[in-house]
Design an enzyme around this catalytic site. Structure first.
Site, PDB file in Angstrom:
ATOM      1  N   ILE A 228       0.944  -1.286   0.041  1.00  0.00           N
ATOM      2  CA  ILE A 228      -0.092   0.115  -0.115  1.00  0.00           C
ATOM      3  C   ILE A 228       0.780   1.219  -0.098  1.00  0.00           C
ATOM      4  O   ILE A 228       0.604   2.174  -0.830  1.00  0.00           O
ATOM      5  CB  ILE A 228      -1.041   0.077   1.205  1.00  0.00           C
ATOM      6  CG1 ILE A 228      -1.954  -1.230   0.997  1.00  0.00           C
ATOM      7  CG2 ILE A 228      -1.633   1.354   1.293  1.00  0.00           C
ATOM      8  CD1 ILE A 228      -2.813  -1.548   2.161  1.00  0.00           C
TER       9      ILE A 228
ATOM     10  N   ALA B   5      -3.482   2.597   8.359  1.00  0.00           N
ATOM     11  CA  ALA B   5      -3.240   1.242   8.599  1.00  0.00           C
ATOM     12  C   ALA B   5      -4.082   0.627   9.663  1.00  0.00           C
ATOM     13  O   ALA B   5      -5.012   0.136   9.348  1.00  0.00           O
ATOM     14  CB  ALA B   5      -1.639   1.265   8.682  1.00  0.00           C
ATOM     15  N   ARG B   6      -3.589   1.177  11.003  1.00  0.00           N
ATOM     16  CA  ARG B   6      -4.395   0.673  12.101  1.00  0.00           C
ATOM     17  C   ARG B   6      -4.332   1.634  13.230  1.00  0.00           C
ATOM     18  O   ARG B   6      -3.174   1.959  13.506  1.00  0.00           O
ATOM     19  CB  ARG B   6      -3.819  -0.783  12.543  1.00  0.00           C
ATOM     20  CG  ARG B   6      -4.263  -1.926  11.737  1.00  0.00           C
ATOM     21  CD  ARG B   6      -5.682  -2.294  11.648  1.00  0.00           C
ATOM     22  NE  ARG B   6      -5.835  -3.577  10.812  1.00  0.00           N
ATOM     23  CZ  ARG B   6      -6.499  -3.493   9.916  1.00  0.00           C
ATOM     24  NH1 ARG B   6      -6.763  -2.380   9.217  1.00  0.00           N
ATOM     25  NH2 ARG B   6      -6.800  -4.658   9.223  1.00  0.00           N
TER      26      ARG B   6
ATOM     27  N   ASP C 268      -8.226   7.182   9.025  1.00  0.00           N
ATOM     28  CA  ASP C 268      -9.184   6.307   8.669  1.00  0.00           C
ATOM     29  C   ASP C 268      -9.614   4.954   9.598  1.00  0.00           C
ATOM     30  O   ASP C 268     -10.506   4.308   9.589  1.00  0.00           O
ATOM     31  CB  ASP C 268      -8.921   5.472   7.143  1.00  0.00           C
ATOM     32  CG  ASP C 268      -9.938   4.567   6.706  1.00  0.00           C
ATOM     33  OD1 ASP C 268     -11.014   4.961   6.606  1.00  0.00           O
ATOM     34  OD2 ASP C 268      -9.622   3.515   6.190  1.00  0.00           O
TER      35      ASP C 268
ATOM     36  N   GLU D 169     -12.297   0.726  17.507  1.00  0.00           N
ATOM     37  CA  GLU D 169     -13.369   0.791  16.443  1.00  0.00           C
ATOM     38  C   GLU D 169     -14.573   0.098  16.920  1.00  0.00           C
ATOM     39  O   GLU D 169     -14.602  -0.596  17.243  1.00  0.00           O
ATOM     40  CB  GLU D 169     -12.767   0.559  15.130  1.00  0.00           C
ATOM     41  CG  GLU D 169     -11.898   1.407  14.442  1.00  0.00           C
ATOM     42  CD  GLU D 169     -11.314   0.855  13.208  1.00  0.00           C
ATOM     43  OE1 GLU D 169     -11.917  -0.181  12.659  1.00  0.00           O
ATOM     44  OE2 GLU D 169     -10.368   1.218  12.828  1.00  0.00           O
TER      45      GLU D 169
ATOM     46  N   HIS E 287     -13.167   3.768   8.704  1.00  0.00           N
ATOM     47  CA  HIS E 287     -12.569   2.758   8.132  1.00  0.00           C
ATOM     48  C   HIS E 287     -12.842   2.346   6.766  1.00  0.00           C
ATOM     49  O   HIS E 287     -13.640   1.193   6.453  1.00  0.00           O
ATOM     50  CB  HIS E 287     -12.622   1.345   9.208  1.00  0.00           C
ATOM     51  CG  HIS E 287     -11.568   0.331   8.974  1.00  0.00           C
ATOM     52  ND1 HIS E 287     -11.059  -0.266   9.938  1.00  0.00           N
ATOM     53  CD2 HIS E 287     -10.943  -0.079   7.878  1.00  0.00           C
ATOM     54  CE1 HIS E 287     -10.059  -1.112   9.739  1.00  0.00           C
ATOM     55  NE2 HIS E 287      -9.991  -1.099   8.009  1.00  0.00           N
TER      56      HIS E 287
ATOM     57  N   GLY F 122     -10.892   1.936   4.241  1.00  0.00           N
ATOM     58  CA  GLY F 122      -9.690   1.562   3.205  1.00  0.00           C
ATOM     59  C   GLY F 122     -10.016   0.790   1.925  1.00  0.00           C
ATOM     60  O   GLY F 122      -9.714   1.170   0.944  1.00  0.00           O
ATOM     61  N   SER F 123     -10.776  -0.532   2.047  1.00  0.00           N
ATOM     62  CA  SER F 123     -10.568  -1.266   1.045  1.00  0.00           C
ATOM     63  C   SER F 123     -12.359  -1.376   0.572  1.00  0.00           C
ATOM     64  O   SER F 123     -12.694  -2.192  -0.143  1.00  0.00           O
ATOM     65  CB  SER F 123     -10.307  -2.766   1.498  1.00  0.00           C
ATOM     66  OG  SER F 123     -11.205  -2.955   2.580  1.00  0.00           O
TER      67      SER F 123
HETATM   68  P1  NAP Z   1       2.912  -4.989   3.672  1.00  0.00           P
HETATM   69  O1  NAP Z   1       2.949  -4.906   2.126  1.00  0.00           O
HETATM   70  O2  NAP Z   1       2.983  -5.957   4.587  1.00  0.00           O
HETATM   71  O3  NAP Z   1       3.694  -3.655   3.889  1.00  0.00           O
HETATM   72  C1  NAP Z   1       4.017  -3.373   5.397  1.00  0.00           C
HETATM   73  C2  NAP Z   1       5.134  -2.699   5.426  1.00  0.00           C
HETATM   74  O4  NAP Z   1       5.392  -2.068   6.982  1.00  0.00           O
HETATM   75  C3  NAP Z   1       6.414  -3.450   5.022  1.00  0.00           C
HETATM   76  O5  NAP Z   1       7.218  -2.369   4.074  1.00  0.00           O
HETATM   77  C4  NAP Z   1       7.364  -3.627   6.105  1.00  0.00           C
HETATM   78  O6  NAP Z   1       8.390  -3.412   5.846  1.00  0.00           O
HETATM   79  C5  NAP Z   1       6.890  -2.575   7.097  1.00  0.00           C
HETATM   80  N1  NAP Z   1       6.979  -2.620   8.547  1.00  0.00           N
HETATM   81  C6  NAP Z   1       6.408  -3.720   9.252  1.00  0.00           C
HETATM   82  N2  NAP Z   1       7.074  -3.582  10.430  1.00  0.00           N
HETATM   83  C7  NAP Z   1       7.333  -2.423  10.704  1.00  0.00           C
HETATM   84  C8  NAP Z   1       8.089  -1.837  11.578  1.00  0.00           C
HETATM   85  N3  NAP Z   1       8.216  -2.579  12.886  1.00  0.00           N
HETATM   86  N4  NAP Z   1       8.626  -0.725  11.498  1.00  0.00           N
HETATM   87  C9  NAP Z   1       8.841  -0.213  10.230  1.00  0.00           C
HETATM   88  N5  NAP Z   1       8.219  -0.638   9.166  1.00  0.00           N
HETATM   89  C10 NAP Z   1       7.633  -1.710   9.159  1.00  0.00           C
HETATM   90  O7  NAP Z   1       1.263  -4.620   3.950  1.00  0.00           O
HETATM   91  P2  NAP Z   1       0.214  -3.644   3.019  1.00  0.00           P
HETATM   92  O8  NAP Z   1      -0.829  -4.573   2.248  1.00  0.00           O
HETATM   93  O9  NAP Z   1       0.865  -2.586   2.603  1.00  0.00           O
HETATM   94  O10 NAP Z   1      -0.719  -3.442   4.372  1.00  0.00           O
HETATM   95  C11 NAP Z   1      -0.203  -2.517   5.502  1.00  0.00           C
HETATM   96  C12 NAP Z   1      -1.296  -2.345   6.550  1.00  0.00           C
HETATM   97  O11 NAP Z   1      -2.415  -1.318   6.037  1.00  0.00           O
HETATM   98  C13 NAP Z   1      -1.938  -3.553   6.888  1.00  0.00           C
HETATM   99  O12 NAP Z   1      -1.199  -4.455   7.992  1.00  0.00           O
HETATM  100  C14 NAP Z   1      -3.421  -3.138   7.437  1.00  0.00           C
HETATM  101  O13 NAP Z   1      -3.114  -3.277   8.748  1.00  0.00           O
HETATM  102  C15 NAP Z   1      -3.550  -1.715   6.804  1.00  0.00           C
HETATM  103  N6  NAP Z   1      -4.742  -1.940   5.946  1.00  0.00           N
HETATM  104  C16 NAP Z   1      -5.699  -0.924   6.153  1.00  0.00           C
HETATM  105  C17 NAP Z   1      -6.695  -0.934   5.510  1.00  0.00           C
HETATM  106  C18 NAP Z   1      -8.051  -0.090   5.806  1.00  0.00           C
HETATM  107  O14 NAP Z   1      -9.057  -0.392   5.586  1.00  0.00           O
HETATM  108  N7  NAP Z   1      -7.824   1.105   6.100  1.00  0.00           N
HETATM  109  C19 NAP Z   1      -6.622  -1.631   4.330  1.00  0.00           C
HETATM  110  C20 NAP Z   1      -5.930  -2.299   4.042  1.00  0.00           C
HETATM  111  C21 NAP Z   1      -4.685  -2.603   4.756  1.00  0.00           C
HETATM  112  P3  NAP Z   1       9.767  -4.430   6.748  1.00  0.00           P
HETATM  113  O15 NAP Z   1       9.147  -5.637   6.762  1.00  0.00           O
HETATM  114  O16 NAP Z   1      10.898  -4.233   5.781  1.00  0.00           O
HETATM  115  O17 NAP Z   1       9.723  -3.656   7.870  1.00  0.00           O
END
Ligand code: NAP
Length: 413
Positions: free
Chosen positions: A156, A235-236, A260, A265, A283, A285-286
């Site tokens: 994302i 994110a969350r 969001d 929540e 919320h 996002g999706s």
């Molecule tokens: P993703 O591809 O797994 O990306 C997460 C990123 O966060 C990675 O680049 C990871 O890199 C980094 N990360 C993980 N732990 C970290 C830490 N401790 N410190 C710094 N960076 C860290 O996930 P995504 O698909 O983009 O989704 C991300 C999040 O968006 C989901 O987990 C979900 O909670 C949220 N989301 C929200 C909605 C909504 O409705 N608002 C919808 C979809 C998703 P490294 O592993 O290198 O650290």
């Protein structure tokens, strides 16, 4: 046919797909089930298709019937599931990555625009009427030329970066590991949050909620930002300490927030409702039809694939398993005086180890591969470790070495 419990109502197309694939138990009234009801209803089921509103904590997971082999979460985030507890009970946990990235990135951009351009105040004024245009009426912050910090540049985050770049923003990011040039697309890497926050005119939080990221925005870290920065969170909610952000907004240390997602929540901290510069969404996002269908279909396929082939590509526990393997390998190389650089964490290659050996500067690229197959971290354990195959960088080419057989392996271990 395998029986599965689907805890929330899905869009019709997905429920039709579930009916063709399984013997599903639907939630026709879209009731919010209590944890005890989920336990009760999952009796005799092979799997559960859960959603982010189901709290699958340790206690709940421990009480699930033995027939449950998989929890397929209808979300990419899995903060609602205790992964360790599921792992201990041998229950697979899957999520729905990628299919929701575009829709969520759109909301991520909306949060940035809404917060920077004072959309909440604008909507209220337009609805109330009587507003008077003037040269300085509701002036906000322009995105062009400003610095966007992305905390969590994954699927994302990278999409948000691409759109923000087209709006003239300069992209900075922090992940635990630096991305490849191809994925970075010119974004500037920071290896710690203090460094990232200090250059963020706008922050977009895109990392998962984990023990590590809980309350990453807090009383101390809000002070790292330039005065008048904007913080957005797609994110969350668990990543933000609400009291600290609300206080920073009230003091105008932080100019505006775009949110969001929230802790607890749908009962967000009432402090946000009193702040005019908070642009808040429920919320979303999706929340597009195509995306919700794609997510539910993927959640169904995840169960189907697991039951049919015992494979589950969207394994939520993959990261913790692979980290255990990486940590072990990294320590081995460090004990041999290698300098280690972690590359990407979710795709190979993973580690780059370098050391002067005689007159040579050896660089070892550690792939998690065994016999040409990607290593399954689940089959690896510290008591009986196998050594992954290493690739040794020789100028531009890479030569395969299997440390169990080759000279280089003997040299190392
Ligand atoms: P993703 O591809 O797994 O990306 C997460 C990123 O966060 C990675 O680049 C990871 O890199 C980094 N990360 C993980 N732990 C970290 C830490 N401790 N410190 C710094 N960076 C860290 O996930 P995504 O698909 O983009 O989704 C991300 C999040 O968006 C989901 O987990 C979900 O909670 C949220 N989301 C929200 C909605 C909504 O409705 N608002 C919808 C979809 C998703 P490294 O592993 O290198 O650290």
């Amino acid at each position: 046919m395998k029986k599965i419990l689907i805890t929330r109502k899905l869009i019709k197309e997905s429920e039709d797909k579930a009916t063709k694939t399984f013997d599903p138990i639907f939630n026709n009234n879209d009731e919010l089930y209590s944890q005890s009801k989920v336990i009760e209803m999952s009796k005799g089921c092979d799997g559960i298709l859960s959603s982010l509103t189901d709290k699958m904590d340790k206690e709940t997971i421990n009480k699930l019937p033995d027939t449950i082999k998989i929890i397929s979460n209808f979300a990419v985030g899995f903060g609602n599931i205790d992964l360790d507890a599921a792992k201990k009970r041998g229950i697979a946990v899957t999520n729905t990555p990628e299919v929701l990235s575009d829709a969520t990135a759109e909301i991520g951009i909306l949060l940035i625009l809404g917060a920077c351009r004072r959309a909440s105040e604008g909507i209220v004024s337009a609805q109330e009427g009587g507003w008077k245009w003037s040269a300085d009426y509701l002036i906000g912050k322009q995105l062009t030329g400003s610095r966007l910090g992305i905390l969590g540049m994954g699927r994302i985050g990278q999409k948000i970066a691409k759109i923000a770049k087209s709006l003239g923003m300069i992209i900075h990011y922090h992940n635990r590991s630096k991305l490849s040039d191809e994925k970075e697309q010119g974004a500037i890497y920071h290896d710690n949050i203090k460094s990232l926050f200090s250059v963020s005119d706008v922050l977009s939080i895109c990392c998962p909620a984990t023990k590590e990221t809980e309350n990453m925005i807090n009383k101390e870290t809000v002070e790292y930002f330039p005065k008048g920065a904007v913080i957005t969170n797609v994110a969350r909610g668990d990543i933000v300490d609400d009291e600290a952000l609300i206080d920073a907004l009230n003091r105008r240390k932080i100019y505006a927030a775009g949110l969001d997602v929230y802790k607890n929540e749908p009962n967000l901290n009432p402090g946000y409702n009193k702040i005019k510069s908070a642009f808040i969404l429920p919320h979303l996002g999706s929340a597009t039809k195509d995306t919700r269908i794609a997510m539910a279909n993927l959640a169904i396929d995840n169960i189907d694939e697991f039951i049919e082939f015992l494979s589950y590509p969207n394994d939520a526990n993959f990261e913790s398993d692979i980290y255990e393997l990486i940590d072990w390998t990294e320590n081995k190389f460090k004990s041999l005086d290698f300098k280690i650089n972690r590359l990407e964490t979710k795709t190979i290659p993973l580690l780059l180890a370098s050391k002067h050996i005689s007159d040579d500067y050896k660089t070892v690229l550690i792939y998690m591969h065994l016999d040409g197959q990607p290593v399954d971290p689940k089959k690896w354990n510290q008591e009986n470790p196998f050594i992954p195959v290493y690739k040794i960088k020789d100028n531009e080419s890479f030569i395969d070495y299997d440390s169990n057989k080759d000279m280089f392996g003997n040299l190392l271990f």
